[in-house]
Every structure is written in C-alpha cells, then in structure tokens.
Design a protein around this motif. Structure first.
Motif, short mmCIF file in Angstrom:
data_model
loop_
_atom_site.label_atom_id
_atom_site.label_comp_id
_atom_site.label_asym_id
_atom_site.label_seq_id
_atom_site.Cartn_x
_atom_site.Cartn_y
_atom_site.Cartn_z
N UNK A 1 0.84 -1.37 0.13
CA UNK A 1 -0.18 0.13 -0.03
C UNK A 1 0.89 1.23 0.07
N UNK A 2 0.62 2.39 -0.87
CA UNK A 2 1.15 3.52 -1.05
C UNK A 2 -0.12 4.54 -0.38
N UNK A 3 0.26 5.23 0.47
CA UNK A 3 -0.72 6.22 1.30
C UNK A 3 -0.60 7.62 0.92
N UNK A 4 -1.72 8.14 0.41
CA UNK A 4 -1.85 9.58 0.05
C UNK A 4 -3.00 10.27 0.72
N UNK A 5 -2.92 11.50 0.87
CA UNK A 5 -3.96 12.13 1.75
C UNK A 5 -5.18 12.48 0.84
N UNK A 6 -5.78 13.57 1.58
CA UNK A 6 -7.13 14.14 1.11
C UNK A 6 -7.14 15.01 -0.12
N UNK A 7 -8.13 15.09 -0.70
CA UNK A 7 -8.35 16.11 -1.88
C UNK A 7 -7.12 15.99 -2.89
N UNK A 8 -6.71 15.00 -3.25
CA UNK A 8 -5.68 14.91 -4.28
C UNK A 8 -6.28 14.70 -5.71
N UNK A 9 -6.12 15.76 -6.09
CA UNK A 9 -6.96 16.13 -7.61
C UNK A 9 -6.14 15.54 -8.84
N UNK A 10 -6.70 15.45 -9.54
CA UNK A 10 -6.31 14.70 -11.12
C UNK A 10 -5.18 15.72 -11.49
N UNK A 11 -5.23 16.96 -11.56
CA UNK A 11 -4.35 17.60 -12.06
C UNK A 11 -2.76 17.60 -11.42
N UNK A 12 -2.81 17.19 -10.26
CA UNK A 12 -1.61 16.90 -9.43
C UNK A 12 -1.27 15.42 -9.89
N UNK A 13 -2.10 14.76 -10.20
CA UNK A 13 -1.87 13.04 -10.19
C UNK A 13 -1.18 13.25 -11.74
N UNK A 14 -1.81 13.69 -12.77
CA UNK A 14 -1.43 13.61 -14.19
C UNK A 14 -1.17 15.27 -14.38
N UNK A 15 0.15 15.53 -14.65
CA UNK A 15 0.34 16.97 -14.95
C UNK A 15 0.23 17.25 -16.45
N UNK A 16 0.06 18.40 -16.75
CA UNK A 16 -0.66 18.97 -17.97
C UNK A 16 0.74 18.63 -19.02
N UNK A 17 2.05 18.71 -18.86
CA UNK A 17 2.72 18.22 -19.68
C UNK A 17 2.79 17.00 -20.22
N UNK A 18 2.52 16.16 -19.54
CA UNK A 18 2.32 14.56 -20.00
C UNK A 18 1.09 14.30 -20.66
N UNK A 19 0.29 15.07 -20.74
CA UNK A 19 -1.03 14.72 -21.54
C UNK A 19 -0.78 14.49 -23.04
N UNK A 20 0.31 14.92 -23.61
CA UNK A 20 0.50 14.93 -24.88
C UNK A 20 1.30 13.70 -25.30
N UNK A 21 1.72 13.12 -24.20
CA UNK A 21 2.67 11.71 -24.38
C UNK A 21 1.78 10.38 -24.48
N UNK A 22 2.53 9.47 -25.21
CA UNK A 22 1.85 8.22 -25.20
C UNK A 22 1.70 7.68 -23.68
N UNK A 23 0.73 6.86 -23.56
CA UNK A 23 0.52 6.27 -22.38
C UNK A 23 1.64 5.64 -21.48
N UNK A 24 2.37 4.85 -22.00
CA UNK A 24 3.68 4.23 -21.46
C UNK A 24 4.52 5.58 -20.73
#
Length: 186
Positions: free
Chosen positions: A9-32
């Motif tokens: 288990x990897x533990x993270x806190x409250x209110x973790x938003x998708x922008x922090x999970x998946x930064x904008x610069x990575x959105x144009x990259x291939x999934x791997x």
C-alpha cells in the motif's frame, strides 16, 4: 465472480486532484511515457518506486478535479487497485470505465500505513490489513459495476456483449484507447 486484489500500500492524503496526479505536460505523451509522471508534483520519483501489483490508497475526495484519465495510467503502471476513504464520483467512474478495481474504505488512511500490505475483495465488500490483522467490511458494489471491472472496463464489456466488434476486445483493453475515451466518464 470474485474481484479482489492484494499488495503493498502507498498512502496519499485528502483532496488529491487529477491535475496533481497527471500533469498537463504529460497529456500529449503516449500512455507508457505519461504513466511515468503520475504524482509528479505530489511525490516526485514515485513511479520509479511503485511496482506492478501495488495499491494506491487515498483519503477523502480522492480524484477531485477534471476528468483526466488517471485511472488508465494506473493500469499502465500495473497498479492492482485503488482504495480511498471517499472517491470523487467522476474519478470513480473513470476507474470503473478503465477496469481498475476501486473500493471505498472509511478511515483507510488510519487503518493502513505506507508499506503495509492489504487485501481487498470488491465482490464481498471486505478488506484486511495483512500486516496488522485489522479488517472490516463495506457496502458491496452493484453487480453491474463489478461486471464492468471484471471485463476490463466498459469498452471491452461492450465488445464482449456484441455491441462492438469482438475482435476489438483486446485492443479496447489498452490504456491508449481507455485514455482517449475517458472524457467525462459518462
């Protein structure tokens, strides 16, 4: 049908938003490649530490924010499943659509410490901290949701039911297709 997962288990806190999970610069990259940047802002280098079969555990309102297809990136990394005290509903829907098991466990961040191992059974609505022996039950997910997860996501389920060409089944399980179709989670 039994949907369960176990792992570190990897533990993270409250209110973790998708922008922090998946930064904008990575959105144009291939999934791997994009998957290598999950939690880039929150915990740099985490993707070098996580192993296939590990579990991401968060607090309340996990996945708040935009409908970025983070669940598909977790699948790409080999994450076995997600646990949270409370999921943002849009994020939960994206996890189901991607075929990623997700279970809500109240007080999960107090029941588990990072590095412990856990077992989660969505079919029964049960959980267990394998490191401490603590365990409990939660409401079971509806059969339809479990069937979608077991199918590998909504698109593979539609292919299996004949709504999409059957030969597309394996392709539809890929993270690239799941990411492109994530959108609003609808």
């Amino acid at each position: 049908m039994t949907i369960s997962f176990s792992g570190k288990v990897w533990v993270f806190g409250d209110n973790l938003n998708t922008d922090a999970m998946y930064p904008a610069f990575a959105m144009k990259m291939d999934p791997p490649e994009a998957a290598k940047h999950i939690f880039y802002e929150v915990r740099p280098g985490w993707t070098d530490q996580v192993s296939p079969g590990d579990i991401v555990l968060g607090g309340r309102n996990f996945g708040v924010g935009s409908s970025r297809p983070v669940a598909s990136l977790f699948v790409e990394l080999g994450v076995a499943g997600l646990v949270a005290e409370e999921f943002n509903s849009l994020f939960f829907r994206n996890a189901v659509n991607a075929g990623l098991p997700a279970i809500t466990v109240p007080n999960a961040t107090t029941a588990f410490s990072e590095g412990e191992t856990g077992t989660f059974n969505l079919s029964e609505g049960s959980w267990r901290n394998d490191s401490t022996g603590e365990y409990g039950t939660v409401p079971r997910l509806p059969d339809l949701i479990l069937e979608i997860i077991e199918s590998g996501g909504v698109m593979p389920r539609l292919a299996a039911q004949g709504y999409l060409p059957a030969e597309l089944g394996d392709l539809l399980r890929s993270s690239a297709v799941a990411m492109r179709g994530a959108g609003s989670g609808a």
